[in-house]
Design a protein around this motif. Structure first.
Motif, PDB file in Angstrom:
ATOM      1  N   ILE A   1       0.832  -1.198   0.000  1.00  0.00           N
ATOM      2  CA  ILE A   1       0.000   0.000   0.000  1.00  0.00           C
ATOM      3  C   ILE A   1       0.871   1.254   0.000  1.00  0.00           C
ATOM      4  O   ILE A   1       0.586   2.213  -0.723  1.00  0.00           O
ATOM      5  CB  ILE A   1      -0.970  -0.030   1.199  1.00  0.00           C
ATOM      6  N   ASP A   2       1.948   1.252   0.757  1.00  0.00           N
ATOM      7  CA  ASP A   2       2.862   2.394   0.758  1.00  0.00           C
ATOM      8  C   ASP A   2       3.502   2.607  -0.610  1.00  0.00           C
ATOM      9  O   ASP A   2       3.665   3.747  -1.052  1.00  0.00           O
ATOM     10  CB  ASP A   2       3.946   2.218   1.823  1.00  0.00           C
ATOM     11  N   SER A   3       3.865   1.520  -1.269  1.00  0.00           N
ATOM     12  CA  SER A   3       4.455   1.670  -2.601  1.00  0.00           C
ATOM     13  C   SER A   3       3.440   2.210  -3.599  1.00  0.00           C
ATOM     14  O   SER A   3       3.789   3.018  -4.466  1.00  0.00           O
ATOM     15  CB  SER A   3       5.043   0.344  -3.078  1.00  0.00           C
ATOM     16  N   LEU A   4       2.177   1.790  -3.487  1.00  0.00           N
ATOM     17  CA  LEU A   4       1.141   2.330  -4.370  1.00  0.00           C
ATOM     18  C   LEU A   4       0.897   3.814  -4.108  1.00  0.00           C
ATOM     19  O   LEU A   4       0.681   4.588  -5.052  1.00  0.00           O
ATOM     20  CB  LEU A   4      -0.164   1.543  -4.199  1.00  0.00           C
TER      21      LEU A   4
ATOM     22  N   MET B   1      -6.100   5.220  -5.566  1.00  0.00           N
ATOM     23  CA  MET B   1      -7.349   4.467  -5.698  1.00  0.00           C
ATOM     24  C   MET B   1      -7.091   2.967  -5.518  1.00  0.00           C
ATOM     25  O   MET B   1      -7.846   2.289  -4.823  1.00  0.00           O
ATOM     26  CB  MET B   1      -7.990   4.731  -7.052  1.00  0.00           C
ATOM     27  N   SER B   2      -6.034   2.450  -6.106  1.00  0.00           N
ATOM     28  CA  SER B   2      -5.696   1.032  -5.920  1.00  0.00           C
ATOM     29  C   SER B   2      -5.289   0.761  -4.479  1.00  0.00           C
ATOM     30  O   SER B   2      -5.623  -0.289  -3.922  1.00  0.00           O
ATOM     31  CB  SER B   2      -4.569   0.617  -6.853  1.00  0.00           C
ATOM     32  N   ALA B   3      -4.561   1.692  -3.879  1.00  0.00           N
ATOM     33  CA  ALA B   3      -4.168   1.539  -2.479  1.00  0.00           C
ATOM     34  C   ALA B   3      -5.403   1.525  -1.582  1.00  0.00           C
ATOM     35  O   ALA B   3      -5.469   0.758  -0.608  1.00  0.00           O
ATOM     36  CB  ALA B   3      -3.228   2.663  -2.067  1.00  0.00           C
ATOM     37  N   PHE B   4      -6.375   2.347  -1.916  1.00  0.00           N
ATOM     38  CA  PHE B   4      -7.627   2.417  -1.153  1.00  0.00           C
ATOM     39  C   PHE B   4      -8.365   1.085  -1.207  1.00  0.00           C
ATOM     40  O   PHE B   4      -8.785   0.547  -0.175  1.00  0.00           O
ATOM     41  CB  PHE B   4      -8.484   3.553  -1.721  1.00  0.00           C
ATOM     42  N   HIS B   5      -8.502   0.529  -2.394  1.00  0.00           N
ATOM     43  CA  HIS B   5      -9.217  -0.749  -2.532  1.00  0.00           C
ATOM     44  C   HIS B   5      -8.432  -1.895  -1.902  1.00  0.00           C
ATOM     45  O   HIS B   5      -9.039  -2.810  -1.326  1.00  0.00           O
ATOM     46  CB  HIS B   5      -9.513  -1.039  -4.003  1.00  0.00           C
ATOM     47  N   MET B   6      -7.115  -1.849  -1.983  1.00  0.00           N
ATOM     48  CA  MET B   6      -6.307  -2.895  -1.366  1.00  0.00           C
ATOM     49  C   MET B   6      -6.394  -2.822   0.160  1.00  0.00           C
ATOM     50  O   MET B   6      -6.418  -3.851   0.838  1.00  0.00           O
ATOM     51  CB  MET B   6      -4.850  -2.785  -1.808  1.00  0.00           C
ATOM     52  N   ALA B   7      -6.458  -1.614   0.703  1.00  0.00           N
ATOM     53  CA  ALA B   7      -6.531  -1.449   2.159  1.00  0.00           C
ATOM     54  C   ALA B   7      -7.854  -1.961   2.706  1.00  0.00           C
ATOM     55  O   ALA B   7      -7.907  -2.471   3.829  1.00  0.00           O
ATOM     56  CB  ALA B   7      -6.346   0.015   2.530  1.00  0.00           C
TER      57      ALA B   7
END
Length: 149
Positions: free
Chosen positions: A41-44, A51-57
């Motif tokens: 998530i930090d790398s994203l 947006m991808s980090a949000f969905h992954m979290a």
């Protein structure tokens, strides 16, 4: 005497299984729910793909976790929420389904419990947008839910 009364088959039925007052909480494997991967998530976020980090979290929430390493998911989600700009919040919330909005509200209320520097203002913005999408029902479901993050 009838032949049916001699049968002992009825004694093998567990009547406690059908008791409405007997409550058994669902036990889920802690091994399945380890929480979001903070390094990915930090790398994203660094790449600008919030947006991808949000969905992954929000993908793998740690529900009823006792492990402190798993409880770091709240800090990870809060870091993702604070990385959004004001105009990007509404499309992010609209991209979630009903369960996703409820999970987001759980994280928002958990963030209100333990505020950090400038997090309350950001969480209020997220709450406003999540309330617009989920409505009052989302708040009621979150406040009455047994499974917390």
């Amino acid at each position: 005497m009838a032949k049916n009364t001699l049968s002992s088959r009825f004694r093998k039925v567990d009547i406690d299984e059908y008791d409405e007052n007997k409550f058994v909480d669902d036990q889920e494997d802690a091994s399945e729910q380890q929480g979001p991967d903070a390094t990915e998530i930090d790398s994203l976020i660094r790449q600008g793909d919030v947006m991808s980090a949000f969905h992954m979290a929000l993908r793998n929430p740690p529900i009823h976790a006792k492990n402190p390493a798993v409880k770091r998911a709240q800090a990870t989600v809060l870091r993702v929420l604070t990385s959004f700009r004001g105009g990007e919040i509404e499309p992010a919330v609209r991209s979630l389904d009903r369960n996703g909005v409820d999970l987001l509200m759980k994280y928002i209320y958990r963030g209100f419990e333990k505020p950090s520097e400038n997090s309350s203002a950001i969480l209020l913005q997220w709450h406003e947008k999540a309330f617009a999408v989920g409505g009052l029902g989302s708040i009621v479901r979150v406040l009455t839910a047994r499974k917390t993050v």
